[in-house]
Write an enzyme that holds these catalytic residues in place. Structure first.
Site, short mmCIF file in Angstrom:
data_model
loop_
_atom_site.label_atom_id
_atom_site.label_comp_id
_atom_site.label_asym_id
_atom_site.label_seq_id
_atom_site.Cartn_x
_atom_site.Cartn_y
_atom_site.Cartn_z
N GLY A 1 1.54 1.13 -4.33
CA GLY A 1 2.95 0.20 -4.80
C GLY A 1 4.17 0.89 -4.67
O GLY A 1 4.96 -0.34 -5.62
N ILE B 1 0.82 -1.19 -0.04
CA ILE B 1 0.44 0.05 -0.04
C ILE B 1 0.66 1.00 0.14
O ILE B 1 0.49 2.50 -0.37
CB ILE B 1 -1.05 0.23 0.72
CG1 ILE B 1 -2.15 0.85 1.24
CG2 ILE B 1 -0.44 0.29 2.27
CD1 ILE B 1 -3.63 0.93 -0.06
N TYR B 2 1.91 0.88 0.02
CA TYR B 2 3.12 2.31 0.41
C TYR B 2 3.08 3.53 -0.60
O TYR B 2 3.47 2.61 -2.03
CB TYR B 2 4.37 1.82 1.05
CG TYR B 2 4.43 1.45 2.14
CD1 TYR B 2 3.27 1.61 3.20
CD2 TYR B 2 5.41 1.26 2.93
CE1 TYR B 2 2.86 1.10 4.59
CE2 TYR B 2 5.42 0.72 4.15
CZ TYR B 2 4.44 0.89 4.96
OH TYR B 2 4.14 0.49 6.55
N GLY B 3 2.56 4.33 -0.94
CA GLY B 3 2.71 4.89 -2.18
C GLY B 3 2.14 4.44 -3.48
O GLY B 3 2.54 4.74 -4.55
#
Length: 318
Positions: A56, A52-54
């Site tokens: 992907g 979920i960070y950025g």
């Protein structure tokens, strides 16, 4: 950097982990490369990201740096799943289909055939536990995952999963200003042999002392995205703790950052605090904590100023 066993597993990791939540968003690929090299050169091995960070991008950036810049086998690669990425039927959650789809996506973005530590980012009450555990078992037996962990679990959730699956780690917010995990999560982790990986070990930046006299323009507290995230720990209690940390740092001739990191790093059950950084200079400051060991008197003083109230049922019977 000292290496520690991750829970009761055979996996050894550096006693500090590199967090990559801002990679691909606030941190570009060039700066990420500089941070990764500095971390590995400092003896670090555990690098943590999430699907979920950025959206992907954190995984994509990290994956682009493996191989030519840093050998894949030099790091312990950790990522997470469960958080909702898309509106599709397999776009999030802890169902078998969603988890295995998320894992394939992470491997693709990272450009690897396996991850060393795959973590459930949150508990999903809508999915039968057996279904979730079957996905974890398949991921391990397929060779796509070496070890399994969880994140943001309560004590009873951790105990339930640990008793029925080979969970080796639990990633939780833990710092001098957030010691809530000590009520139930820490005892559950100790009992089941699960290693703790504290996130936000600097109290979302508050423990560095940078917010004592206002909000620096270049800080997360000034960002529309993260202002609320930081504000949760800008309390009167936190201000007292920050003052104690700064006093300890002055006495030791080091930074408040190093004092706060050294405190949580050496708490019972903790394996490796996960540190993120705006830039390489900030990361270097965090890595300097590896040289710090807090004297017992300072540990005791910090324990006292940040102490939780315990009662029924956590401390019953006495």
């Amino acid at each position: 950097m000292e290496k520690r066993q991750l829970g009761r597993s055979g996996l050894r990791v550096s006693r500090m982990a590199l967090g990559t939540m801002s990679w691909g968003s606030d941190t570009d690929a060039e700066e990420a490369a500089s941070q990764l090299v500095a971390f590995v050169d400092g003896g670090g091995t555990l690098v943590d990201t999430a699907d979920i960070y950025g959206e992907g991008e954190s995984e994509r950036v990290l994956g682009s740096l493996l191989g030519d810049l840093v050998p894949r086998d030099d790091i312990v690669l950790a990522t997470k799943a469960v958080a909702r990425r898309t509106d599709g039927p397999f776009g999030g959650g802890a169902s078998r289909g969603a988890l295995l789809s998320a894992l394939d996506g992470s491997l693709r973005r990272l450009g690897v055939d396996h991850v060393d530590l795959w973590q459930l980012h949150a508990w999903d009450p809508s999915v039968p536990l057996e279904e979730t555990l079957s996905a974890l078992d398949f991921a391990v037996t397929s060779g796509k995952v070496r070890y399994v962990g969880v994140s943001n679990y309560s004590g009873w959730q951790l105990a339930t999963v640990s008793g029925r699956s080979s969970v080796v780690s639990c990633q939780m917010e833990y710092s001098l200003v957030q010691r809530g995990v000590e009520r139930e999560v820490v005892p559950a982790a100790e009992y089941h042999g699960v290693g703790l990986l504290p996130w936000a070990p600097l109290g979302r930046g508050v423990l560095t002392g940078k917010y004592r006299n206002g909000t620096p323009a270049d800080s997360r507290g000034a960002s529309p995205t993260y202002a609320g995230y930081v504000e949760q720990h800008r309390t009167e209690r936190a201000a007292r703790i920050v003052q104690a940390v700064m006093t300890a740092a002055d006495g030791l001739g080091t930074s408040p950052l190093c004092v706060a990191l050294a405190w949580v790093r050496d708490r019972p059950g903790v394996v490796a605090p996960v540190v993120g950084a705006r830039d390489t200079g900030q990361l270097t400051g965090s890595l300097a904590a590896d040289e710090i060991t807090l004297p017992p008197a300072i540990k005791s003083a910090l324990d006292d100023v940040s102490a939780l109230e315990f009662g029924y049922p956590e401390r019953w019977p006495r």
